[in-house]
Design a protein around this motif. Sequence first.
Motif, PDB file in Angstrom:
ATOM      1  N   LYS A  55       0.829  -1.199   0.000  1.00  0.00           N
ATOM      2  CA  LYS A  55       0.000   0.000   0.000  1.00  0.00           C
ATOM      3  C   LYS A  55       0.868   1.254   0.000  1.00  0.00           C
ATOM      4  O   LYS A  55       0.587   2.215  -0.736  1.00  0.00           O
ATOM      5  CB  LYS A  55      -0.926   0.005   1.214  1.00  0.00           C
ATOM      6  CG  LYS A  55      -1.860   1.207   1.267  1.00  0.00           C
ATOM      7  CD  LYS A  55      -2.734   1.184   2.518  1.00  0.00           C
ATOM      8  CE  LYS A  55      -3.644   2.412   2.570  1.00  0.00           C
ATOM      9  NZ  LYS A  55      -4.468   2.427   3.810  1.00  0.00           N
ATOM     10  N   SER A  56       1.919   1.252   0.814  1.00  0.00           N
ATOM     11  CA  SER A  56       2.804   2.408   0.895  1.00  0.00           C
ATOM     12  C   SER A  56       3.524   2.644  -0.426  1.00  0.00           C
ATOM     13  O   SER A  56       3.666   3.796  -0.874  1.00  0.00           O
ATOM     14  CB  SER A  56       3.828   2.209   2.013  1.00  0.00           C
ATOM     15  OG  SER A  56       3.195   2.088   3.274  1.00  0.00           O
ATOM     16  N   ASP A  87      -6.332   7.864  -8.368  1.00  0.00           N
ATOM     17  CA  ASP A  87      -6.373   6.437  -8.076  1.00  0.00           C
ATOM     18  C   ASP A  87      -6.974   5.667  -9.251  1.00  0.00           C
ATOM     19  O   ASP A  87      -6.623   4.526  -9.493  1.00  0.00           O
ATOM     20  CB  ASP A  87      -7.198   6.188  -6.814  1.00  0.00           C
ATOM     21  CG  ASP A  87      -6.990   4.781  -6.277  1.00  0.00           C
ATOM     22  OD1 ASP A  87      -5.911   4.521  -5.733  1.00  0.00           O
ATOM     23  OD2 ASP A  87      -7.896   3.950  -6.428  1.00  0.00           O
ATOM     24  N   HIS A 111      -9.167   2.457  -2.196  1.00  0.00           N
ATOM     25  CA  HIS A 111     -10.124   3.495  -1.793  1.00  0.00           C
ATOM     26  C   HIS A 111     -11.541   3.192  -2.289  1.00  0.00           C
ATOM     27  O   HIS A 111     -12.226   4.053  -2.862  1.00  0.00           O
ATOM     28  CB  HIS A 111      -9.672   4.871  -2.304  1.00  0.00           C
ATOM     29  CG  HIS A 111      -8.282   5.233  -1.872  1.00  0.00           C
ATOM     30  ND1 HIS A 111      -7.953   5.501  -0.562  1.00  0.00           N
ATOM     31  CD2 HIS A 111      -7.121   5.342  -2.588  1.00  0.00           C
ATOM     32  CE1 HIS A 111      -6.656   5.783  -0.488  1.00  0.00           C
ATOM     33  NE2 HIS A 111      -6.133   5.684  -1.696  1.00  0.00           N
ATOM     34  N   ARG A 149       2.508   1.685  -3.445  1.00  0.00           N
ATOM     35  CA  ARG A 149       1.515   2.118  -4.432  1.00  0.00           C
ATOM     36  C   ARG A 149       1.264   3.617  -4.305  1.00  0.00           C
ATOM     37  O   ARG A 149       1.155   4.335  -5.306  1.00  0.00           O
ATOM     38  CB  ARG A 149       0.215   1.339  -4.238  1.00  0.00           C
ATOM     39  CG  ARG A 149      -0.850   1.576  -5.324  1.00  0.00           C
ATOM     40  CD  ARG A 149      -2.077   0.725  -5.012  1.00  0.00           C
ATOM     41  NE  ARG A 149      -3.077   0.791  -6.052  1.00  0.00           N
ATOM     42  CZ  ARG A 149      -4.011   1.731  -6.150  1.00  0.00           C
ATOM     43  NH1 ARG A 149      -4.045   2.706  -5.256  1.00  0.00           N
ATOM     44  NH2 ARG A 149      -4.905   1.695  -7.124  1.00  0.00           N
ATOM     45  N   ARG A 150       1.170   4.099  -3.080  1.00  0.00           N
ATOM     46  CA  ARG A 150       0.943   5.525  -2.844  1.00  0.00           C
ATOM     47  C   ARG A 150       2.142   6.352  -3.310  1.00  0.00           C
ATOM     48  O   ARG A 150       1.974   7.417  -3.918  1.00  0.00           O
ATOM     49  CB  ARG A 150       0.669   5.768  -1.371  1.00  0.00           C
ATOM     50  CG  ARG A 150       0.358   7.229  -1.034  1.00  0.00           C
ATOM     51  CD  ARG A 150      -0.155   7.386   0.377  1.00  0.00           C
ATOM     52  NE  ARG A 150       0.803   6.915   1.370  1.00  0.00           N
ATOM     53  CZ  ARG A 150       0.631   5.837   2.120  1.00  0.00           C
ATOM     54  NH1 ARG A 150      -0.467   5.105   1.998  1.00  0.00           N
ATOM     55  NH2 ARG A 150       1.553   5.481   3.005  1.00  0.00           N
ATOM     56  N   GLN A 161       2.122   6.630  -7.051  1.00  0.00           N
ATOM     57  CA  GLN A 161       1.091   7.575  -7.465  1.00  0.00           C
ATOM     58  C   GLN A 161       1.600   9.009  -7.342  1.00  0.00           C
ATOM     59  O   GLN A 161       1.435   9.823  -8.266  1.00  0.00           O
ATOM     60  CB  GLN A 161      -0.166   7.385  -6.615  1.00  0.00           C
ATOM     61  CG  GLN A 161      -1.356   8.217  -7.066  1.00  0.00           C
ATOM     62  CD  GLN A 161      -2.584   7.936  -6.220  1.00  0.00           C
ATOM     63  OE1 GLN A 161      -2.489   7.544  -5.070  1.00  0.00           O
ATOM     64  NE2 GLN A 161      -3.750   8.128  -6.805  1.00  0.00           N
TER      65      GLN A 161
END
Length: 208
Positions: free
Chosen positions: A90-91, A114, A176, A93-94, A97
């Motif tokens: 998750k980290s 997203d 999300h 992927r962020r 982005q």
Amino acid sequence: MSKDKSFSNQQSGTTRFELDHDLWRAFISGSQAAFSDLYDRYVDILYAFGMRYSHDTDLIKDCIHDLFIDLHNYRSGLAKDVNVKFYLLKSLRRKIQVANRKSNLLQIDWLVTDESMQVQTFTFSIEDDIITDENQREMLLALSVEINKLPDRQREILYLRFNHDLEYDEIAAMMHISVPTCRTFIYRAIKHLRTKLDVSYLLLLIWV
């Protein structure tokens, strides 16, 4: 016992989740060996994961580097009980982005949302030594072709669910969306694949 001794070498007979948990707790408690083992354990997984979202190898490597720098710098404030793999994915992927957004600031269509974080391809590890049966390889290829025809979000959810064993709530948090929406995407994807392939092909999602 030497402080430089690999933390993983001290563990035996533990599951992946247990080892992750022990590594994580040792890392946030200040163990440099645990931090090094955590990096070695996940750097290849994170790289392969990152390349699903961008073909820019330098960008992915930089994001992974920044991720571990942040972990090291802020470890004293990190939660003790986490799903380590989910947290790292998750980290990263962020960070990808954000990096994509920064790199596209000078372009007309620069906004990275997203919705635009799409998995480039969905392929199985068909070159792995454990897959020696030629018929199974052909089935995997056929399954991969059909999955790549799915809408981006359905394809990404299948990837997170079956390639990384993430739970529905974890996938929903990462993308999300709500958990019911996540389940709906999975249901629609599997329903579509069942119209194209025999159920034996779909079982490979679980087995591989």
